[in-house]
Design a protein around this motif. Structure first.
Motif, PDB file in Angstrom:
ATOM      1  N   LYS A 319       0.830  -1.209   0.000  1.00 12.32           N
ATOM      2  CA  LYS A 319       0.000   0.000   0.000  1.00 12.32           C
ATOM      3  C   LYS A 319       0.861   1.253   0.000  1.00 12.32           C
ATOM      4  CE  LYS A 319      -4.210   1.497  -0.089  1.00 12.32           C
ATOM      5  NZ  LYS A 319      -5.098   1.150  -1.221  1.00 12.32           N
ATOM      6  N   GLU A 322       2.092   1.774  -3.434  1.00 16.14           N
ATOM      7  CA  GLU A 322       1.014   2.302  -4.275  1.00 16.14           C
ATOM      8  C   GLU A 322       0.840   3.805  -4.068  1.00 16.14           C
ATOM      9  OE1 GLU A 322      -3.838   1.854  -4.854  1.00 16.14           O
ATOM     10  OE2 GLU A 322      -2.779   0.620  -3.391  1.00 16.14           O
ATOM     11  N   LEU A 344       3.111  -4.127 -11.005  1.00 21.05           N
ATOM     12  CA  LEU A 344       1.965  -4.455 -10.152  1.00 21.05           C
ATOM     13  C   LEU A 344       1.654  -5.943 -10.191  1.00 21.05           C
ATOM     14  CD1 LEU A 344      -0.398  -1.442 -10.927  1.00 21.05           C
ATOM     15  CD2 LEU A 344       0.737  -1.925  -8.756  1.00 21.05           C
ATOM     16  N   HIS A 349      -0.530  -6.833  -6.699  1.00 24.84           N
ATOM     17  CA  HIS A 349      -1.317  -5.781  -6.055  1.00 24.84           C
ATOM     18  C   HIS A 349      -2.184  -5.119  -7.124  1.00 24.84           C
ATOM     19  CE1 HIS A 349      -2.368  -2.928  -2.955  1.00 24.84           C
ATOM     20  NE2 HIS A 349      -2.044  -1.920  -3.748  1.00 24.84           N
ATOM     21  N   SER A 351      -4.183  -2.403  -8.086  1.00 23.25           N
ATOM     22  CA  SER A 351      -4.559  -1.017  -7.815  1.00 23.25           C
ATOM     23  C   SER A 351      -5.324  -0.487  -9.014  1.00 23.25           C
ATOM     24  CB  SER A 351      -3.309  -0.172  -7.546  1.00 23.25           C
ATOM     25  OG  SER A 351      -3.642   1.188  -7.466  1.00 23.25           O
TER      26      SER A 351
END
Length: 699
Positions: A319, A322, A344, A349, A351
């Motif tokens: 996170k 990100e 990614l 992840h 996003s």
């Protein structure tokens, strides 16, 4: 007394000679500095200078180092030119820093050579000289660059680098390995394999490995990182002693990492297999990234570390990465946006904000994007379960408009990637189909199977060329029938069934007893194989295949299709009809087909008639049997209501069993409230439009 005095003076003179071998005529003058504001400057004057190296005051770091040599040539940089002169007996040479003797000839401002030094070595030393007005760090960077460029210029293979090392063993060992990597970058895998074998057999290889291990703790960390990366990229086995030693040294010095070191270390670990040392370094890298994330300046460094720290990284770190990437969005270049998909995916992840923003930039700058990057983007989208119709359309239109510049294998690979994402671009698939017709004789078995899989899975029909396409593909497949495996033969026949094409030769070969037995005894794909066999059998039973010599085979009953819970649709149906006797749910049909809800309607589709389990399979000619199929979004091609291969074949077979099909999109029902859902379903059931049908194949 005079004898004693003369003896004392003789002994004193002899002791002076032992201390300073310049003879009795040598006079040493020391310039004193009472305030000690400057380093002491010592000047030697001597008429007869011995041919040896004299190092004064090694224990005193503040003293300048002096070298006095007889019969030596001095090459000194004056301005922008190199001046050559013979060293006189009264020469005093000052050096910028205290260095080990073995490195002086490379790092000092003057270079000493005897008259017998070959001209080749003299020329090479001249090439390595750089301007003195630069600061020391800038000088070392330029010197390293010149060293690498010099080595690459004179070496055509990794063995040539070792030959050069044999001539200049005092040269930095790290630079030799880095040079090997730069040479190996342009080699094919076969060349690398051959060069590695020559490397291992070279007598200087072990010596170079020993030297790089000795220097590991003293060289700059950046140089050490590049050396480790070079070892891995040229193919030195990871479990060798030299690689493991460098890994341990990097672990000890990991806190010295700057942004460049983090980037190189990330790329190195990304290319390595898992081991205890690699896991320890990756854990350390995660801690450093967590600590230094906000100070990173380069987006590529961030993306490289994302690929390295991996899917097992803790969610708070993902996170944080990100958020850092979101803050840098305004600095993203088109290339940064392209690489973000792979980063990614490696981080696992999803996003959506980042993916959506990067998709816009990639779609707007798609022209000129190389094939490997397009494949990387599509594969990352599949791994992240991310579907963006605008992005896929931009890629497909780019390939369509530049179709002639793409190889057939490249377009086929892109179509396979689109198929895995359920994306069907009609213009591109029609264009590729025409190329298949032109080069059908050059297709190999794998390409034929891939083409069949793509067009069957997406249920694609070319109204003009469909029949010719199927005939051409059949002829191409027939040439491989004598050597095709049983499983590949079944996959090809299954694709033909989806496309409503039943060529005689593949079907006859499939239904041979030995091939059927082999397929039913297969281990890993037993359920999938059995399902395909049942589907092929259903085609032979329910469709017009009387011209085939192969009869439908007898297969054991496969397990019933699992009942799906459609509580939302059932509740809406009850609110609409207000009577449970007006429909049946989870109706099991022959060939393992399942109908979610069955209705009986008059021929005008204006009234629902009662139905009971007793007359489930009996009907009158003027009564319509309606099958409500609750289908997920994945049953259709992306962004359309075009049914994919399995659903299209099921609709054909339900029609053969006497049903009219109504498709109910479950994702649309779920996002509506009850009143709107009832209205939506009512319009579906009592519509005056024709019932849903599978795509018509030209046969």
């Amino acid at each position: 007394m005079n004898k004693k005095t003369s003896s004392f003076l003789r002994n004193l003179r002899q002791s002076n000679l032992n201390i300073c071998p310049f003879g009795s005529s040598s006079v040493r003058r020391t310039m004193k500095d009472p305030l000690e504001l400057h380093k002491p400057k010592i000047i030697y004057q001597n008429s007869i200078c011995k041919n040896f190296l004299f190092l004064d005051s090694l224990q005193k770091p503040q003293s300048s180092v002096r070298f006095f040599c007889q019969d030596m040539l001095v090459f000194q940089l004056e301005g922008n030119e190199i001046q050559k002169r013979r060293l006189s007996t009264s020469t005093s040479t000052s050096f910028g820093k205290l260095l080990y003797p073995r490195r002086l000839s490379f790092d000092s401002r003057c270079f000493f050579m005897s008259d017998t030094t070959p001209q080749f070595a003299v020329d090479e030393m001249k090439k390595m000289m750089i301007p003195t007005e630069h600061d020391l760090s800038q000088k070392e960077k330029q010197l390293d660059f010149i060293k690498h460029r010099h080595l690459i210029k004179h070496c055509n293979s990794m063995s040539d680098v070792l030959d050069m090392y044999s001539k200049f063993p005092r040269f930095s060992s790290c630079n030799y390995f880095i040079t090997m990597w730069r040479i190996a970058k342009n080699m094919s895998e076969d060349q690398k394999r051959f060069e590695r074998q020559l490397l291992y057999e070279h007598p200087a290889f072990n010596q170079l490995c020993d030297q790089v291990m000795k220097e590991a703790k003293t060289v700059k960390l950046q140089q050490l990182m590049f050396t480790l990366y070079a070892l891995i990229k040229i193919g030195i086995p990871q479990n060798t002693y030299v690689v493991q030693v460098l890994l341990r040294v990097v672990q000890e010095r990991i806190n010295e990492c700057d942004e460049t070191c983090l980037s190189v270390l990330s790329r190195t670990l990304e290319a390595m297999e898992e081991s205890k040392n690699v896991k320890a370094l990756r854990a350390g890298l995660r801690l450093l990234v967590d600590k230094q994330i906000w100070t990173l300046e380069h987006i590529f460094t961030l993306q490289t570390m994302m690929k390295c720290i991996g899917k097992d990284a803790p969610y708070p770190l993902k996170k944080k990465i990100e958020i850092k990437a979101m803050k840098e969005l305004n600095r993203f270049s088109p290339v940064n946006s392209q690489h973000m998909f792979g980063a990614l995916a490696a981080l696992n992840h999803r996003s959506l904000t980042l993916l959506n923003e990067c998709s816009k930039m990639v779609a707007a700058n798609i022209h000129g994007c190389p094939f490997w990057m397009l494949m990387s983007i599509l594969q990352s989208c599949r791994d992240l379960q991310y579907q963006n119709l605008d992005l896929f359309t931009a890629i497909a239109e780019y390939v369509t408009t530049t179709f002639d510049m793409w190889k057939m294998k490249q377009v086929l690979a892109l179509l396979l990637a689109f198929q895995s994402l359920r994306f069907r671009h009609i213009a591109l698939m029609n264009l590729f189909l025409k190329r298949v017709l032109d080069v059908s004789q050059t297709l190999n078995q794998k390409e034929i199977l891939c083409i069949l899989h793509v067009y069957a899975s997406l249920n694609h029909v070319d109204e003009c060329e469909n029949l010719r396409f199927l005939e051409v593909i059949t002829r191409a497949l027939n040439t491989y029938l004598p050597k095709i495996s049983s499983l590949n033969l079944l996959k090809a026949v299954y694709c033909f069934c989806v496309l409503k094409h039943f060529p005689q030769e593949p079907f006859n070969q499939l239904f041979q007893e030995n091939i059927i037995n082999e397929l039913l005894m297969s281990g890993n794909e037993d359920e999938k194989t059995e399902h395909m066999l049942h589907q092929v059998n259903a085609c032979l039973d329910l469709e017009d295949t009387s011209f085939l010599k192969s009869p439908a085979i007898t297969l054991k009953e496969c397990s019933s299709a699992p009942f799906r819970s459609n509580e939302e649709v059932e509740s809406v149906l009850l609110n609409l009809l207000e009577n449970k006797r007006l429909f049946l749910k989870n109706v099991q049909l022959p060939h393992n087909y399942l109908v979610d809800f069955e209705l009986r309607m008059d021929s005008k589709r204006s009234q629902i008639l009662p139905i009971s389990e007793a007359d489930e399979f009996t009907t009158e000619p003027d009564i319509l049997r309606v099958a409500l199929l609750c289908v997920p979004r994945s049953a259709f091609c992306l962004g359309t209501t075009h049914p994919r291969g399995g659903l299209g074949m099921k609709m054909r077979h339900l029609k053969a069993l006497g049903f009219h099909v109504i498709l109910v999109n479950t994702w649309e029902i779920k996002k509506l409230d009850m009143n709107l859902a009832v209205t939506f379903l009512k319009n579906k059931i009592f519509s005056q439009e024709p019932f849903s049908t599978a795509p018509e194949f030209a046969t």
